[in-house]
Scaffold this active site. Structure first.
Site, PDB file in Angstrom:
ATOM      1  N   ASP A  29     -20.485  29.597  -1.681  1.00 47.67           N
ATOM      2  CA  ASP A  29     -20.013  30.151  -3.050  1.00 47.67           C
ATOM      3  C   ASP A  29     -21.205  31.594  -3.819  1.00 47.67           C
ATOM      4  O   ASP A  29     -22.100  30.721  -3.662  1.00 47.67           O
ATOM      5  CB  ASP A  29     -19.286  29.439  -4.442  1.00 47.67           C
ATOM      6  N   ASN A  85     -10.209  24.686  -8.959  1.00 52.71           N
ATOM      7  CA  ASN A  85      -8.827  25.261 -10.506  1.00 52.71           C
ATOM      8  C   ASN A  85      -7.994  26.132 -10.563  1.00 52.71           C
ATOM      9  O   ASN A  85      -7.683  27.090  -9.354  1.00 52.71           O
ATOM     10  CB  ASN A  85      -9.954  26.280 -10.692  1.00 52.71           C
ATOM     11  N   GLY A  91      -9.037  27.318 -15.162  1.00 54.42           N
ATOM     12  CA  GLY A  91     -10.567  27.775 -15.065  1.00 54.42           C
ATOM     13  C   GLY A  91     -10.772  28.738 -13.850  1.00 54.42           C
ATOM     14  O   GLY A  91     -11.505  29.376 -13.902  1.00 54.42           O
ATOM     15  N   SER A  93     -10.532  32.426 -11.199  1.00 52.37           N
ATOM     16  CA  SER A  93     -10.757  33.282 -11.248  1.00 52.37           C
ATOM     17  C   SER A  93     -10.419  33.827  -9.995  1.00 52.37           C
ATOM     18  O   SER A  93     -10.020  34.872 -10.652  1.00 52.37           O
ATOM     19  CB  SER A  93     -12.540  33.303 -11.735  1.00 52.37           C
ATOM     20  N   HIS A  98      -8.055  27.812  -3.350  1.00 44.98           N
ATOM     21  CA  HIS A  98      -9.336  26.986  -3.060  1.00 44.98           C
ATOM     22  C   HIS A  98     -10.437  25.952  -3.481  1.00 44.98           C
ATOM     23  O   HIS A  98      -9.487  25.563  -4.574  1.00 44.98           O
ATOM     24  CB  HIS A  98     -10.582  28.607  -3.147  1.00 44.98           C
ATOM     25  N   HIS A 100     -13.163  24.032  -4.260  1.00 41.67           N
ATOM     26  CA  HIS A 100     -15.003  24.066  -4.579  1.00 41.67           C
ATOM     27  C   HIS A 100     -15.059  22.476  -3.681  1.00 41.67           C
ATOM     28  O   HIS A 100     -15.346  21.232  -4.106  1.00 41.67           O
ATOM     29  CB  HIS A 100     -15.314  24.065  -5.615  1.00 41.67           C
TER      30      HIS A 100
HETATM   31  P1  AMP Z   1     -12.278  29.565  -9.260  1.00 42.97           P
HETATM   32  O1  AMP Z   1     -13.080  30.575 -10.480  1.00 42.97           O
HETATM   33  O2  AMP Z   1     -12.240  27.974  -8.859  1.00 42.97           O
HETATM   34  O3  AMP Z   1     -11.414  30.933  -9.131  1.00 42.97           O
HETATM   35  O4  AMP Z   1     -13.638  29.822  -8.359  1.00 42.97           O
HETATM   36  C1  AMP Z   1     -14.149  31.277  -7.336  1.00 42.97           C
HETATM   37  C2  AMP Z   1     -15.125  31.528  -6.894  1.00 42.97           C
HETATM   38  O5  AMP Z   1     -15.490  32.281  -5.500  1.00 42.97           O
HETATM   39  C3  AMP Z   1     -16.791  30.799  -8.173  1.00 42.97           C
HETATM   40  O6  AMP Z   1     -16.847  30.259  -7.567  1.00 42.97           O
HETATM   41  C4  AMP Z   1     -17.051  32.652  -7.723  1.00 42.97           C
HETATM   42  O7  AMP Z   1     -18.615  32.636  -8.044  1.00 42.97           O
HETATM   43  C5  AMP Z   1     -16.863  32.986  -6.434  1.00 42.97           C
HETATM   44  N1  AMP Z   1     -16.926  33.929  -5.022  1.00 42.97           N
HETATM   45  C6  AMP Z   1     -15.886  34.767  -5.988  1.00 42.97           C
HETATM   46  N2  AMP Z   1     -16.142  36.069  -4.910  1.00 42.97           N
HETATM   47  C7  AMP Z   1     -17.099  35.955  -3.790  1.00 42.97           C
HETATM   48  C8  AMP Z   1     -17.223  35.703  -3.144  1.00 42.97           C
HETATM   49  N3  AMP Z   1     -16.637  37.835  -2.470  1.00 42.97           N
HETATM   50  N4  AMP Z   1     -17.980  35.751  -1.913  1.00 42.97           N
HETATM   51  C9  AMP Z   1     -18.219  34.223  -2.485  1.00 42.97           C
HETATM   52  N5  AMP Z   1     -17.844  33.272  -3.416  1.00 42.97           N
HETATM   53  C10 AMP Z   1     -17.010  33.957  -4.301  1.00 42.97           C
END
Ligand code: AMP
Length: 112
Positions: A29, A85, A91, A93, A98, A100
């Site tokens: 991440d 999420n 939450g 984004s 995916h 975590h």
């Molecule tokens: P979520 O908020 O559950 O949708 O998680 C999205 C995650 O993707 C967040 O923890 C971000 O830090 C991570 N993220 C976004 N863009 C990238 C990227 N290019 N490479 C690695 N992680 C990313």
């Protein structure tokens, strides 16, 4: 399709994969919340857990098996947390499903 995770999976954006097979990729991440913070991302573009059903839920079991493997390889013998999420209140984004994999410190409960 303008999806950042599809671009990472398709290697249009450079990223170092911790693990890859025909169904998932795993990478770090960008904004880690713990000493180990990996994202396990199915290659198929599924927007969120809202679109998981009996016909495609095998991928979730595979994700958890991969999580166990990469957790061991990442030194998380003492435990870890897997988080998905889902949509706005969850939450989410990035609108590509995916999971975590977070560890290397004591997790808190309830989560924020
Ligand atoms: P979520 O908020 O559950 O949708 O998680 C999205 C995650 O993707 C967040 O923890 C971000 O830090 C991570 N993220 C976004 N863009 C990238 C990227 N290019 N490479 C690695 N992680 C990313």
């Amino acid at each position: 399709m303008d999806c950042i995770f599809c671009k990472i999976i398709n290697k249009e954006i450079p990223s170092e994969f911790i693990y890859e097979d025909d169904k998932v990729v795993v990478f770090k991440d960008l904004n880690p919340q713990a000493p180990v913070h990996l994202l396990i991302v199915p290659k198929e573009h599924i927007e969120s857990n809202e679109y998981i059903n009996e016909s495609n839920s095998d991928i979730v079991g595979h994700v958890f098996a991969v999580a166990n493997k990469v957790a061991k390889e990442s030194g998380l013998e003492n435990g870890y947390r897997i988080v998905n999420n889902c949509k706005e209140d969850g939450g989410q984004s990035v609108n590509h499903i995916h999971f975590h994999l977070i560890g290397g410190r004591q997790m808190l409960w309830p989560p924020g």
